[in-house]
Design a protein around this motif. Structure first.
Motif, PDB file in Angstrom:
ATOM      1  N   ALA A 254      -6.050  -4.025  41.064  1.00 52.97           N
ATOM      2  CA  ALA A 254      -4.833  -4.559  41.679  1.00 52.97           C
ATOM      3  C   ALA A 254      -5.061  -4.841  43.161  1.00 52.97           C
ATOM      4  N   LEU A 255      -5.736  -3.924  43.852  1.00 54.99           N
ATOM      5  CA  LEU A 255      -6.024  -4.120  45.269  1.00 54.99           C
ATOM      6  C   LEU A 255      -6.956  -5.305  45.476  1.00 54.99           C
ATOM      7  N   ASP A 256      -7.983  -5.406  44.651  1.00 55.30           N
ATOM      8  CA  ASP A 256      -8.934  -6.517  44.776  1.00 55.30           C
ATOM      9  C   ASP A 256      -8.235  -7.867  44.590  1.00 55.30           C
ATOM     10  N   GLU A 257      -7.307  -7.917  43.647  1.00 61.57           N
ATOM     11  CA  GLU A 257      -6.580  -9.155  43.411  1.00 61.57           C
ATOM     12  C   GLU A 257      -5.676  -9.500  44.596  1.00 61.57           C
ATOM     13  N   MET A 258      -5.056  -8.481  45.195  1.00 61.78           N
ATOM     14  CA  MET A 258      -4.221  -8.715  46.377  1.00 61.78           C
ATOM     15  C   MET A 258      -5.061  -9.221  47.549  1.00 61.78           C
ATOM     16  N   LYS A 259      -6.275  -8.722  47.677  1.00 62.97           N
ATOM     17  CA  LYS A 259      -7.163  -9.221  48.727  1.00 62.97           C
ATOM     18  C   LYS A 259      -7.551 -10.672  48.449  1.00 62.97           C
TER      19      LYS A 259
ATOM     20  N   VAL B 124      -7.184   4.956  35.568  1.00 61.64           N
ATOM     21  CA  VAL B 124      -6.173   4.830  36.625  1.00 61.64           C
ATOM     22  C   VAL B 124      -6.810   4.294  37.897  1.00 61.64           C
ATOM     23  N   VAL B 125      -7.967   4.836  38.251  1.00 61.67           N
ATOM     24  CA  VAL B 125      -8.680   4.397  39.450  1.00 61.67           C
ATOM     25  C   VAL B 125      -9.028   2.916  39.341  1.00 61.67           C
ATOM     26  N   LYS B 126      -9.553   2.513  38.182  1.00 57.15           N
ATOM     27  CA  LYS B 126      -9.951   1.113  37.993  1.00 57.15           C
ATOM     28  C   LYS B 126      -8.742   0.179  38.039  1.00 57.15           C
ATOM     29  N   THR B 127      -7.638   0.583  37.428  1.00 54.99           N
ATOM     30  CA  THR B 127      -6.449  -0.256  37.430  1.00 54.99           C
ATOM     31  C   THR B 127      -5.957  -0.496  38.851  1.00 54.99           C
ATOM     32  N   LEU B 128      -5.933   0.558  39.653  1.00 55.33           N
ATOM     33  CA  LEU B 128      -5.491   0.412  41.044  1.00 55.33           C
ATOM     34  C   LEU B 128      -6.479  -0.409  41.858  1.00 55.33           C
TER      35      LEU B 128
ATOM     36  N   ILE C  67       1.102  -2.003  50.977  1.00 55.36           N
ATOM     37  CA  ILE C  67       0.073  -2.446  50.033  1.00 55.36           C
ATOM     38  C   ILE C  67       0.126  -1.621  48.752  1.00 55.36           C
ATOM     39  N   LEU C  68       0.240  -0.303  48.879  1.00 57.49           N
ATOM     40  CA  LEU C  68       0.262   0.557  47.693  1.00 57.49           C
ATOM     41  C   LEU C  68       1.486   0.283  46.834  1.00 57.49           C
ATOM     42  N   GLU C  69       2.626   0.108  47.465  1.00 59.48           N
ATOM     43  CA  GLU C  69       3.826  -0.184  46.686  1.00 59.48           C
ATOM     44  C   GLU C  69       3.669  -1.504  45.935  1.00 59.48           C
ATOM     45  N   ARG C  70       3.072  -2.505  46.579  1.00 53.60           N
ATOM     46  CA  ARG C  70       2.821  -3.791  45.918  1.00 53.60           C
ATOM     47  C   ARG C  70       1.834  -3.628  44.761  1.00 53.60           C
ATOM     48  N   MET C  71       0.832  -2.784  44.936  1.00 57.38           N
ATOM     49  CA  MET C  71      -0.117  -2.518  43.853  1.00 57.38           C
ATOM     50  C   MET C  71       0.598  -1.922  42.647  1.00 57.38           C
ATOM     51  N   PHE C  72       1.494  -0.968  42.895  1.00 54.72           N
ATOM     52  CA  PHE C  72       2.242  -0.363  41.800  1.00 54.72           C
ATOM     53  C   PHE C  72       3.095  -1.401  41.077  1.00 54.72           C
ATOM     54  N   GLN C  73       3.720  -2.290  41.844  1.00 50.99           N
ATOM     55  CA  GLN C  73       4.517  -3.355  41.229  1.00 50.99           C
ATOM     56  C   GLN C  73       3.642  -4.243  40.348  1.00 50.99           C
TER      57      GLN C  73
END
Length: 251
Positions: free
Chosen positions: A233-238, A226-230, A55-61
């Motif tokens: 990204a996580l919220d969008e993946m969910k 940085v916190v908000k950007t991550l 999940i984290l690697e996908r967030m970075f992408q």
């Protein structure tokens, strides 16, 4: 007229691009730390795996960061935990978000549910009805782990805990009878028991220390951007089902 519109919009597009690169640049400065905590994060055949890793690697992408799992560092839990407390631009995963830790970090998540229990061998027939009952037994913990912190917060004296550096050593102690109980997340404990060639059916959780969720934890001085950007990204993946899809691979 069309040329004017394109020309007028160009500075806006460049500004958006610059902002995106700025966010990625801030994230690119992160040192990412983790531990062996299956199925959330673990090494297998020299490769870092686990759904929190994926999940984290996908967030970075998603945010255009250059970071991949090859840049992540696997450390013993206590060392990684102290590093993220003390060092700027560090991120640690997977971290149980507890009351004791709430103000120590900035949080991105949640990733998934997590339940900390006292695990025992079934043949010991141990029954724990209250924290006071724990005093009768030797309890294994990992230094700076949520299990240790939850027990101490509940009034168990730290000096009476058997402290080790990792789950495997605790489970081997539990198997051999050197400790009576092991305080750790239930899912992770059963996974490690199986990986050691032991039978998970021979073990059971006898007391729930806490139920919650695990997160990505960032050093408290991390930029809010940085916190908000991550988190975005996580919220969008969910929202798009990607997180559920990744977690299902490990079930």
């Amino acid at each position: 007229m069309k040329l004017f519109c394109v020309t007028a919009l160009l500075p806006i597009a460049l500004l958006f691009l610059a902002c995106s690169q700025g966010f990625a640049g801030g994230i690119d400065d992160l040192s990412v730390l983790t531990e062996n905590f299956p199925p959330f994060n673990f090494e297998n055949d020299g490769k870092l795996q686990g759904f929190s890793t994926d999940i984290l690697e996908r967030m970075f992408q998603t945010v255009g960061s250059r970071l991949t799992r090859k840049d992540f560092t696997v450390l013993p839990w206590s060392r990684a935990y102290q590093d993220v407390l003390e060092m700027k631009n560090t991120l640690l995963y997977s971290v149980s978000r507890t009351a004791q830790r709430e103000h120590l970090f900035k949080w991105v998540g949640p990733i998934a549910a997590n339940r900390n229990v006292l695990m025992a061998r079934k043949d010991r027939n141990i029954t724990i009805r209250s924290i006071e009952d724990i005093a009768k037994y030797t309890v294994g913990v990992i230094q700076d782990d949520a299990g240790e912190q939850l027990l101490v917060a509940a009034g168990v004296e730290k000096s009476k805990l058997d402290i080790s550096s990792d789950a495997k050593s605790n489970i081997l102690k539990l198997s051999s009878g050197r400790i009576d109980l092991f305080a750790y997340p239930e899912t992770v404990t059963l996974w490690v028991i199986k990986s050691l060639g032991l039978n998970p059916d021979d073990y059971t959780g006898v007391y729930v220390l806490g139920e919650g969720e695990v997160y990505y934890a960032l050093n408290h001085d991390s930029p809010d951007s940085v916190v908000k950007t991550l988190q975005d990204a996580l919220d969008e993946m969910k929202r798009t089902g990607q997180v559920d899809e990744i977690i299902k691979r490990y079930k």
